[in-house]
Design an enzyme around this catalytic site. Structure first.
Site, PDB file in Angstrom:
ATOM      1  CD  GLN A   1      -1.614  -2.703   2.031  1.00  0.00           C
ATOM      2  OE1 GLN A   1      -0.772  -2.962   1.549  1.00  0.00           O
ATOM      3  NE2 GLN A   1      -2.523  -2.907   2.298  1.00  0.00           N
TER       4      GLN A   1
ATOM      5  CG  ASP B   1      -7.840  -0.448   9.975  1.00  0.00           C
ATOM      6  OD1 ASP B   1      -8.391   0.106   8.616  1.00  0.00           O
ATOM      7  OD2 ASP B   1      -6.099   0.335   9.889  1.00  0.00           O
TER       8      ASP B   1
ATOM      9  CG  ASN C   1      -3.578   1.868  11.254  1.00  0.00           C
ATOM     10  OD1 ASN C   1      -3.976   2.239  10.378  1.00  0.00           O
ATOM     11  ND2 ASN C   1      -1.656   2.843  10.721  1.00  0.00           N
ATOM     12  CE  LYS C   2      -2.501  -2.635   6.725  1.00  0.00           C
ATOM     13  NZ  LYS C   2      -3.304  -4.594   6.132  1.00  0.00           N
TER      14      LYS C   2
END
Ligand code: RUB
Length: 270
Positions: A132, A176, A185-186
């Site tokens: 990403q 998120d 989060n990621k």
């Protein structure tokens, strides 16, 4: 026979599952558009199961009885406009800012700061296994922002300014899920947070308050093929898509409510 709207709904679900549509905001927006094509309880369930670690999608699907599609989409835009102005003030002139993965809230805010003629550059990660970071790098480059990519394992080198890298001045990362105890989060975000604290670099979370939830959030475990599609049978692989970052690492959360300490933010949302 599937009608046109059902086909469109299924395509959106497929794109969310495959991460073609990615990031909490894009997922929530796509889910709302999909839901209003074929509104039903079943549609909500299918959408939510497409990415389990996305409470903002769940929150907005739960709001569909109260708000129209347009009102929900307008909220995302007006929040982003506020966030942009707050982030602009936090970026120091000639500084290096660091981000991880791809966050629409973060990318848009950085692009806005650049348009406002703030001079800064961005260090970012590639974000294995789905890269990403390349999406972020493309967006920033297209906007004319100088960006430097590092492999994920070089997070320490990138943040601390070793081996010819400049020292990072601030980290801006998306989220998120916003929980009472911290954010999700990621995967990789927690190591960024730890190194940032060690290096005395402020670690900012940039997120719409609608990502807040009191529910227990399951961390999505993704397909092993994303890591190594022809791995020998007896090699075990784990592929967690996200991770928890405790609030002790977070200097401030930047939402439509302003730049707040995590506890002050919690007072606004709970
Ligand atoms: C994306 C990711 C983003 C947040 C916030 O993970 O972790 O940082 O979703 O993004 P994935 P946004 O690519 O697996 O969906 O600011 O766009 O809501």
């Amino acid at each position: 026979m599937m009608n046109h709207k059902e086909k469109k709904f299924n395509k959106i679900v497929k794109d969310i599952k495959s991460v073609k549509i990615q990031g909490a905001r894009n997922i929530a927006e796509a889910a709302i558009k999909a839901y209003f094509l074929v509104p039903s309880k079943k549609a909500k369930k299918i959408l939510f199961n497409s990415r389990p670690t996305e409470p903002m999608m769940q929150n907005v699907l739960d709001m569909t009885g109260t708000y129209t599609e347009k009102e929900i989409l307008n909220h995302f835009d007006s929040t982003q406009e506020k966030i942009n102005k707050f982030v602009l003030k936090l970026i120091r002139k000639n500084s290096v800012v660091f981000t991880h993965c791809h966050s629409t809230n973060v990318s848009n805010a950085l692009i806005y700061a650049h348009k406002k003629r703030k001079k800064f550059e961005v260090y970012l990660t590639e974000t294995r296994p789905l890269y990403q970071g390349r999406k972020t790098a493309r967006e920033l480059r297209n906007a004319g922002i100088k960006s430097t990519m590092f492999v994920d394992s070089a997070i320490g080198v990138a943040l601390s300014g070793e081996q010819g890298a400049k020292k990072v001045n601030a980290v801006f990362i998306g989220a998120d899920a916003l929980l009472k105890s911290g954010v999700i989060n990621k995967v990789g975000s927690e190591i960024v947070a730890r190194v940032a604290m060690d290096e005395k670099i402020p670690f900012y979370v940039v997120a719409d308050s609608w990502k807040f939830t009191k529910e227990k959030i399951l961390i999505e475990q993704r397909s092993l093929n994303e890591i190594w599609d022809k791995a020998p049978k007896n090699v075990k692989i784990k592929n967690p898509a996200f991770e928890f970052v405790p609030k002790k690492y977070i200097k401030a959360i930047i939402s439509e409510y302003g730049v707040l300490s995590y506890n002050s933010f919690l007072k606004k949302v709970s």
